[in-house]
Every structure is written in C-alpha cells, then in structure tokens.
Design a protein around this motif. Structure first.
Motif, PDB file in Angstrom:
ATOM      1  N   THR A 129       0.796  -1.221   0.000  1.00  0.00           N
ATOM      2  CA  THR A 129       0.000   0.000   0.000  1.00  0.00           C
ATOM      3  C   THR A 129       0.829   1.272   0.000  1.00  0.00           C
ATOM      4  O   THR A 129       0.286   2.350  -0.268  1.00  0.00           O
ATOM      5  CB  THR A 129      -0.977   0.014   1.190  1.00  0.00           C
ATOM      6  OG1 THR A 129      -0.241  -0.075   2.408  1.00  0.00           O
ATOM      7  CG2 THR A 129      -1.957  -1.149   1.092  1.00  0.00           C
ATOM      8  N   GLU A 191      -7.776  -0.512  -2.316  1.00  0.00           N
ATOM      9  CA  GLU A 191      -8.329   0.781  -1.948  1.00  0.00           C
ATOM     10  C   GLU A 191      -7.547   1.447  -0.817  1.00  0.00           C
ATOM     11  O   GLU A 191      -7.720   2.637  -0.557  1.00  0.00           O
ATOM     12  CB  GLU A 191      -9.799   0.645  -1.545  1.00  0.00           C
ATOM     13  CG  GLU A 191     -10.039  -0.173  -0.282  1.00  0.00           C
ATOM     14  CD  GLU A 191     -11.527  -0.341   0.020  1.00  0.00           C
ATOM     15  OE1 GLU A 191     -12.341   0.311  -0.665  1.00  0.00           O
ATOM     16  OE2 GLU A 191     -11.853  -1.111   0.919  1.00  0.00           O
ATOM     17  N   GLN A 192      -6.669   0.701  -0.157  1.00  0.00           N
ATOM     18  CA  GLN A 192      -5.837   1.262   0.902  1.00  0.00           C
ATOM     19  C   GLN A 192      -4.518   1.803   0.359  1.00  0.00           C
ATOM     20  O   GLN A 192      -3.683   2.301   1.123  1.00  0.00           O
ATOM     21  CB  GLN A 192      -5.551   0.186   1.950  1.00  0.00           C
ATOM     22  CG  GLN A 192      -6.789  -0.452   2.547  1.00  0.00           C
ATOM     23  CD  GLN A 192      -6.455  -1.716   3.331  1.00  0.00           C
ATOM     24  OE1 GLN A 192      -5.337  -1.921   3.777  1.00  0.00           O
ATOM     25  NE2 GLN A 192      -7.444  -2.586   3.487  1.00  0.00           N
TER      26      GLN A 192
END
Length: 479
Positions: A129, A191-192
């Motif tokens: 991430t 999405e992180q």
C-alpha cells in the motif's frame, strides 16, 4: 476507495446547476469521486509536433497489476538459472528478434514490436500500500509506513488537472480509476493504496473512482442517471428545502472538503445533462465481438472502458487489477503461494488478452500514436521460489515474496519506441545489472510523453516551490 471526505455543509455560493443537482437527490453518486476543473495556471511546456516524443501523448492508460507481478514469470525469464530461480515457465520468441517473454503471454509476444520492456526498475519499499505511491506518483511515500492520504504526493492525473494541462472544458472527469469490487466480498486491499489520489493538492482533485464490475450485465457506474421518479415537478418542489440548506451553509466554515463536495455535485450535474458524456460509460455501445476480444471479465471490460473514456477525451485512466476472489491463498498478483498455478490459470491469460486487445483497438482507431499505455505493478517477486525477505509477508514452497530491488515495467504507444528492451537484470533477476531505472524516471517519462516538463515546479501545502519530478526521461525507450 479514495474519496472526498463527508461533510455537514455546502458552500454558500452554490450555482444554479449545482442546486438543480441537489434537488434531484438520491442519485447514488456519493460513492464516486468527481474532481473538477480548477483555475490552475498552465505551467507546463506546450505540445510540439508529433515528430518528437515530447508531448506526443494526448492521454495515458495506466494498467496497474496490483500485488507485484513476478518478473521471472512475465517479462524477464531466466532459463539458464537454477531451477529454484527460473521456476516452471519458459520464454518464447516474439515478433522482435532477440526479445523473449513468457510463454503465458502469447498474444503480447506477437505485438512486442509495439512494446518497450524495462527490466531494471527498482526501489526499496516492499509494502503493497505504500509501494504503489512510488509508481503512481514517481515519489517515495512521504511518511514511512503510510500516513494520511492528504499527505501523499499527487497522482499523475491530479497534477495534469491542477496544471490544467489539457485545458479541458468537458463534463467528463479529468481522470478516472477502476477498482472493481468482487461479487463474493473478497478483500479490497487496493483501496488502501497510497498515491492514487490528489494528496496535498486537495480533495477536489481526487479521481472519479468506479467500483462496479464492468463485465456484469448491471454495470452502470454507480447509477448516476436520473431516477425515473425525479422529474422537473419534483425537483421544483424541493426549492424551499434547498434554500434552507443554503442559508445554513452561510453560517458554516468553508473547508477544502466542502469545496470538494460542491465540486463533486457540479461535475455530477454536468454529467447527468450531457448525453455524449453518459455514452462514454455505456459499454453496450460496443460490438459484442470486440468486447469478447478484450475478455468478458472485470479486467478486460475495465480496459475497454478505459479506451472508450480516452476516445471521449478523458486524459488519464488507471485500471487497477481486481481481486477476483477465486482463491484466498494468493490475491491480486500477490503470489506468496500458488505462484505458478495462479499466474498460468488466473492472472496472465486475462492480462495478456486485455493488453493485446487494447493495443490492437487503439491502433485500429488511430489512437495508439497519441495514447501512452503503461503496464506495471508496485514491485516484483523474490529471485528464489520459497524465499522470504525482511518486510515481506513470507513465501510458501510454491510462492515468491515481495521484491522491490528489480522488476519490470512496460510502455507502449505515443512517444515510445516499440520493440525495445531497456536495462537488464542480473542472472537471477534480483538486481539491475545495466541501466537502472527508478520510479522517478518512469514518472519523468510519462510526463515527458504527455508534454509536461518534469522540472515544472508546484507549490506544496506549505507554500513551498517543489520540483514535479526528480527523475529523468528514459531516452532508451523514447521514439
């Protein structure tokens, strides 16, 4: 999903078009992120004729294989290495003499004359991430380990919009990203990821994010059409309520989040009232045979949707690989286990199909010479099968762990010299052995092809001038 923060107020100076959108109500747009055109000063160099690589691209499609594709199984095979290094796959010839790629990219092998394969990309971040930040912005994560999204360096699309580089006056979003949701609720680590939003440029420049799976029959990009029961009469009946909301807003503090939400509504209303803009999201307009060539799966249809948006005038589209939920052992391209099984059966065939179809489709429409295509992940995989590294997540006997010291990125299209290989890795695909390339160099190449001088200065959140990019365009891959 990166989004505009929720807020309890609206700007007092709402335009009439924005009021009309608020009256419509219930349009299902709150989960989408619509950046708006700001009054930015164009600071980039103007486009030059297409005889040069600088400014040759009018748009960019970024195919992001989230999870970290194994370089040894895709673009940089090592058939002479020991078995634990070379793995199970074999290289095949391409239509470029001397250029070999994986046997599980057969379609791309016949289109290698359009590709520039960079085999020496490297950085130091092995966290999914935060490593994404490197490839989506050209900069390392500002705060080790992550930090809030608003501290990120801005994504390429946010920079282009901030500079008003394309001087767009279209209701279509200036940049779009696809993050299809798996129907079975598989985890969405993507999405992180850092670097996908506008960062310190402000939430009004966050991307328009699409969560819906475009391969599904009910794909509708968040249902942003007017509901049948919301006609002019019903909208007019809400005028009194809207005026009350506006009076309340005059007493509330104006914040970037409020501005972003207001811009969100303004862009949404423009979309709702523009037939051509809506049609750009309508995949039913495409020939079913063409849709089949891209592949009737989430990735293939998202790539086709990206082509439609670029053709309609959207300058930048990012397509993130989706977690298809087929296996809970290796998700996305993060093959800690089942490396060879999942690459062969689940990952490489649809990637090969969609990328190849995109190249053919862009060329057939006369768009390849003005569209830059980038295929990458955030890092690669360990040289040895079963090898675990510090900071990685470990590897099973049939998997590879995270590896950022050397991996491959592929470019094609406008400004790129096809049929080339730039850089090389050592005999284990572990470290660059020639012409090392940083994510900053890839960023500089992307900006160069799009006609933005990498030395352009931005003003950061503290009012300080900062150079857009610290890398240099990769001369070996430029047309």
């Amino acid at each position: 999903m990166v989004g505009n923060s929720g807020c309890g107020s609206f700007r007092s100076s709402l335009s009439r078009s924005r009021r009309e959108f608020l009256r419509a109500g219930g349009l299902g747009l709150l989960g989408l992120n619509l950046p708006t055109l700001l009054d930015a000063r164009a600071r980039s160099a103007p486009f030059v004729p297409p005889s040069s690589s600088f400014g040759r691209a009018k748009a960019c499609i970024l195919l992001f294989m989230w999870g970290g594709p194994a370089q040894q199984e895709t673009w940089d095979l090592k058939p002479e290495a020991p078995e634990q290094v070379r793995g199970e796959f074999r290289p095949i010839e391409t239509n470029v003499p001397g250029l070999m790629i994986s046997e599980h990219f057969p379609r791309l092998a016949t289109r290698a004359d359009k590709l520039a394969v960079i085999r020496s990309v490297h950085h130091r971040d092995v966290n999914h991430t935060t490593a994404t930040h490197e490839l989506l912005t050209g900069r390392p994560i500002p705060r080790p380990g992550g930090g809030p999204f608003h501290e990120d360096w801005p994504h390429y699309g946010a920079v282009l919009e901030h500079l008003d580089h394309f001087q767009r006056r279209s209701p279509l979003p200036p940049y779009v990203q696809f993050m299809p949701v798996s129907t079975d609720g598989a985890p969405r680590f993507v999405e992180q990821s850092h670097g996908q939003g506008a960062g310190w440029l402000g939430p009004a420049l966050n991307p328009f994010s699409i969560d819906h799976d475009p391969s599904r029959p009910d794909y509708d990009v968040g249902d942003f059409r007017l509901p049948a029961d919301v006609g002019p009469t019903r909208r007019d009946a809400r005028e009194g309520l809207l005026q009350l909301v506006e009076r309340q807003a005059r007493h509330l503090e104006r914040t970037p989040q409020v501005d972003a939400m207001a811009a969100h509504y303004e862009r949404a209303h423009a979309l709702l009232t523009d037939r051509r803009a809506l049609e750009a999201f309508d995949l039913s307009k495409e020939d079913p045979r063409l849709r089949d060539r891209y592949g009737m799966h989430a990735h293939g249809q998202a790539v086709l949707q990206a082509r439609r948006l670029v053709e309609a005038g959207v300058p930048l589209v990012t397509v993130f690989w989706q977690n298809d939920g087929i296996t809970n052992v290796s998700v996305y391209w993060d093959t800690h286990n089942r490396n060879f099984i999942d690459l062969k059966d689940r990952l490489m065939p649809p990637a090969d199909q969609a990328f190849s179809a995109l190249l053919d489709d862009l060329e057939a429409r006369g768009l390849l010479d003005e569209t830059l295509v980038v295929w990458t992940g955030e890092f690669g995989r360990t040289p040895k099968v079963g090898q675990s590294v510090v900071g990685g997540a470990g590897a099973g006997r049939d998997g590879r762990d995270h590896w950022a010291h050397c991996f491959s990125t592929v470019l094609a299209g406008a400004g790129i010299r096809g049929g080339t290989v730039h850089g090389a890795s050592d005999r284990w695909a572990a470290y660059p052995s020639r012409d090392p390339v940083s994510p900053a160099d890839i960023a500089a190449t992307i900006y160069h092809c799009l006609g933005v001088d990498p030395e352009t200065e931005l003003v950061d959140a503290l009012g300080r001038p900062v150079r857009l990019c610290l890398g240099s365009p990769i001369g070996g891959v430029l047309a």
